[in-house]
Enzyme design. Structure first.
Site, PDB file in Angstrom:
ATOM      1  N   THR A  27     -39.191 -16.396   3.568  1.00 26.55           N
ATOM      2  CA  THR A  27     -39.902 -17.652   3.320  1.00 26.55           C
ATOM      3  C   THR A  27     -39.085 -18.624   2.484  1.00 26.55           C
ATOM      4  O   THR A  27     -39.198 -19.844   2.651  1.00 26.55           O
ATOM      5  CB  THR A  27     -41.246 -17.384   2.629  1.00 26.55           C
ATOM      6  OG1 THR A  27     -41.022 -16.589   1.457  1.00 26.55           O
ATOM      7  CG2 THR A  27     -42.206 -16.666   3.568  1.00 26.55           C
ATOM      8  N   GLU A  90     -42.165 -14.417   9.251  1.00 26.80           N
ATOM      9  CA  GLU A  90     -41.726 -14.824   7.919  1.00 26.80           C
ATOM     10  C   GLU A  90     -41.991 -13.675   6.949  1.00 26.80           C
ATOM     11  O   GLU A  90     -43.103 -13.148   6.882  1.00 26.80           O
ATOM     12  CB  GLU A  90     -42.489 -16.071   7.461  1.00 26.80           C
ATOM     13  CG  GLU A  90     -42.100 -17.343   8.189  1.00 26.80           C
ATOM     14  CD  GLU A  90     -40.835 -17.981   7.630  1.00 26.80           C
ATOM     15  OE1 GLU A  90     -40.257 -17.430   6.667  1.00 26.80           O
ATOM     16  OE2 GLU A  90     -40.432 -19.035   8.164  1.00 26.80           O
TER      17      GLU A  90
END
Length: 238
Positions: A27, A90
């Site tokens: 992320t 992610e």
């Protein structure tokens, strides 16, 4: 597999290609809440299909049949619309900008069965389980050198790093880039492509220089995929 929580993102559209890839990201934000907020913000125009938190919680943001907006301008094995051809995950980690650190065991314990389920259902081959840095080497570093690619390789979910029978083909720098392009990378920025390859397959030394070990690793990967014919004289022009 962990229970999946739905947190729908509005950021998706129609696919134009069949699913053949899985792209792993970190992320790169300070915490999970910030990442989820951005991935679900219409103004941000970014998303992924799944997010895996550091405690192992799995969140679904976009249905797999839809095209999530996770890869940006990217390329892999002649595919230029990577978003249409891939599922994006992610993985919560602050990344190189905010304090890059190893991925916790609970996170990997949740990620592995998620990957296994996705690749099994869609028939994704190990060579197409890649990092964001593989498909966008000039722009991205994630999931980075601390990610446990060896575990995915051991489980047959991604390519294993070759460690035995390495043979330096003595390619010129240009020849190495031709081989790297053949393997799948965008080599328009040569040093970035070499760096991305090392980040993935030789993370202990990431210097962007195609030395003998780097050349030998790439050769073994190509041989594994294409067979011993790769050692024939067509190397000479390279």
């Amino acid at each position: 597999m962990s229970e999946i929580i739905d947190c729908p993102s509005p950021n998706h559209d129609e696919r134009t290609l069949p699913i053949s890839m899985l792209v792993l990201h970190y992320t790169g934000m300070q915490d999970a809440a910030s990442a989820i907020a951005r991935l679900t913000d219409p103004a941000a125009k970014v998303s992924s299909h799944y997010l895996v938190a550091e405690d192992g919680q799995v969140i679904r943001l976009v249905p797999e049949e839809r095209r999530a907006w996770h890869a940006g301008k990217s390329f892999w094995r002649k595919i230029t619309d990577v978003n249409s051809a891939s599922i994006g995950i992610e993985i919560v980690n602050p990344g190189h900008e905010f304090g890059y650190r190893p991925f916790p065991q609970a996170q990997m314990d949740a990620l592995v069965p998620l990957i296994a389920d996705i690749v099994q259902r869609h028939g994704i081959e190990p060579a197409n389980v890649v990092g964001h840095s593989d498909v966008a080497p000039a722009r991205k570093q994630d999931p980075g050198e601390l990610f446990d690619w060896p575990l995915l390789g051991k489980l047959g979910l991604a390519l294993k790093r070759p460690r035995h029978g390495l043979q330096d083909p003595h390619w010129t720098p240009g020849g190495f880039l031709l081989a790297l392009e053949r393997f799948g990378y965008d080599v328009s920025d040569g040093p970035a492509a070499v760096t991305a390859f090392q980040r993935r397959f030789r993370p202990e030394t990431i210097d962007g220089i195609a030395d003998g070990e780097t050349r030998g690793i790439l050769l073994r990967l190509l041989l594994h995929r294409e067979g011993d014919a790769l050692l024939e004289p067509r190397h000479d022009p390279i």
